[in-house]
Design an enzyme around this catalytic site. Structure first.
Site, PDB file in Angstrom:
ATOM      1  N   HIS A  35       0.853  -1.193   0.000  1.00  9.06           N
ATOM      2  CA  HIS A  35       0.000   0.000   0.000  1.00  9.06           C
ATOM      3  C   HIS A  35       0.890   1.245   0.000  1.00  9.06           C
ATOM      4  O   HIS A  35       1.936   1.276   0.655  1.00  9.06           O
ATOM      5  CB  HIS A  35      -0.932   0.014   1.220  1.00  9.06           C
ATOM      6  N   ASP A  67       0.958   4.136   1.338  1.00 13.10           N
ATOM      7  CA  ASP A  67       1.422   4.850   2.534  1.00 13.10           C
ATOM      8  C   ASP A  67       2.642   4.182   3.172  1.00 13.10           C
ATOM      9  O   ASP A  67       3.350   4.805   3.962  1.00 13.10           O
ATOM     10  CB  ASP A  67       0.283   5.040   3.561  1.00 13.10           C
TER      11      ASP A  67
HETATM   12 ZN   LIG Z   1      -2.450  -0.986   4.177  1.00  8.47          ZN
HETATM   13 ZN   LIG Z   2      -1.370   1.792   6.048  1.00  6.42          ZN
END
Ligand SMILES: [Zn+2]
Ligand SMILES: [Zn+2]
Length: 300
Positions: free
Chosen positions: A62, A64
């Site tokens: 992901h 982030d």
């Molecule tokens: Zn995640």
């Molecule tokens: Zn995250």
């Protein structure tokens, strides 16, 4: 050893919290867990240095958690890093870094080794190892535990004195586990060292619903860093997105018999995250709420 929290938010940065990244500084060595955007800026602010022996562990793909890598590589190149950098991550990590290197023109000035890893022991060093476990996040996501091996016991100068060992290099050799000769007799390390000391265990577990694997990975940890995206009123949302609430973080810490709990991956919806700490502390009192640039010494 100390933990430096570079980014403690989740999904989206806020004015107070950057995206996930924690560094475990172990003497001169840095072990980074996740690399959210702008982690290199935080590293500079924390004065961690860019040419150290360093390894990066990415929990999942992901944005982030992984989008800080290209910027980190560029900054390291600009700053003249020469040492090799190792990056460990789940499926997709190699492809991602290859795609960045192919499409974003810049000259990488240091050797980069990228390792795609699965649950299990992913790295063995003389004094520690790193274990990974599969978490529950709807996409392949790894939790990590840094496990220090047992350390030799403390050197006892009184015992050394009684055995008539002169202070100096012989003491050092015994501390390092060597048997030495004094006159015609031998002295073994166990004659002057206390019992072996337990090492630290530091677990980094984020972006997961509560699960057995998380408890096992966190078992007996000195410090457990754990997903605290929401409070209990948003439990349903936590399940939908594969995250945990503050209450669930505390229950995991309690079940795993962790010594201390650090709450991180705080959702951007919380301008004031104090209620998350209140919720966790009611179940697991030795909890702290991570904040960006917080430094936490680690004692076994
Ligand atoms: Zn995640
Ligand atoms: Zn995250």
């Amino acid at each position: 050893m100390e933990l430096i929290f570079l980014g403690t938010g989740g999904a989206m940065p806020t004015k107070d919290r950057g995206l996930p990244s924690v560094v475990l500084r172990r003497g001169p060595e840095l072990l980074m867990f996740d690399c959210g955007e702008c982690s290199q800026r935080q590293m500079a602010a924390a004065k961690l240095g860019f040419n150290r022996r360093m390894r990066v562990f990415i929990s999942h793909m992901h944005g982030d958690h992984v989008l800080g890598l290209p910027g980190l590589f560029q900054s390291m190149s600009f700053l003249g890093r020469e040492r090799k950098l190792d990056v460990y991550g789940p499926e997709g990590i190699v492809e991602f870094i290859e795609a960045v290197n192919r499409t974003v023109p810049f000259k990488m000035r240091f050797p980069l080794w990228v390792h795609q890893v699965e649950a299990g022991i992913i790295l063995k060093e003389k004094e520690y190892y790193i274990e990974a476990a599969d978490l529950e996040h709807g996409t392949p996501c790894l939790g990590f535990a840094f496990v220090e091996k047992k350390k030799p016991g403390r050197f006892d100068p009184a015992k050394a004195g009684a055995l008539k060992i002169p202070e100096g290099p012989l003491w050092k050799r015994l501390q390092l586990g060597e048997t030495i000769a004094i006159g015609r007799s031998q002295v073994t390390p166990d004659q002057v060292l206390g019992p072996p000391r337990k090492g630290s265990k530091i677990a980094y577990i984020t972006d997961t619903s509560p699960c057995k694997a998380a408890i096992e990975l966190a078992r007996n940890s000195t410090v457990l860093m754990y997903d605290c995206t929401f409070d209990s009123s948003k439990e349903e949302k936590a399940r939908d997105y594969g995250h945990s609430t503050a209450k669930e973080a505390a229950i995991i810490a309690k079940k795993a018999r962790a010594k201390s709990l650090v709450l991180l991956h705080i959702s951007a919806v919380y301008e004031d995250a104090a209620p998350l700490l209140d919720e966790a502390s009611r179940i697991f009192p030795n909890a702290v709420l991570a904040s960006d640039m917080m430094r936490l010494p680690v004692n076994p």
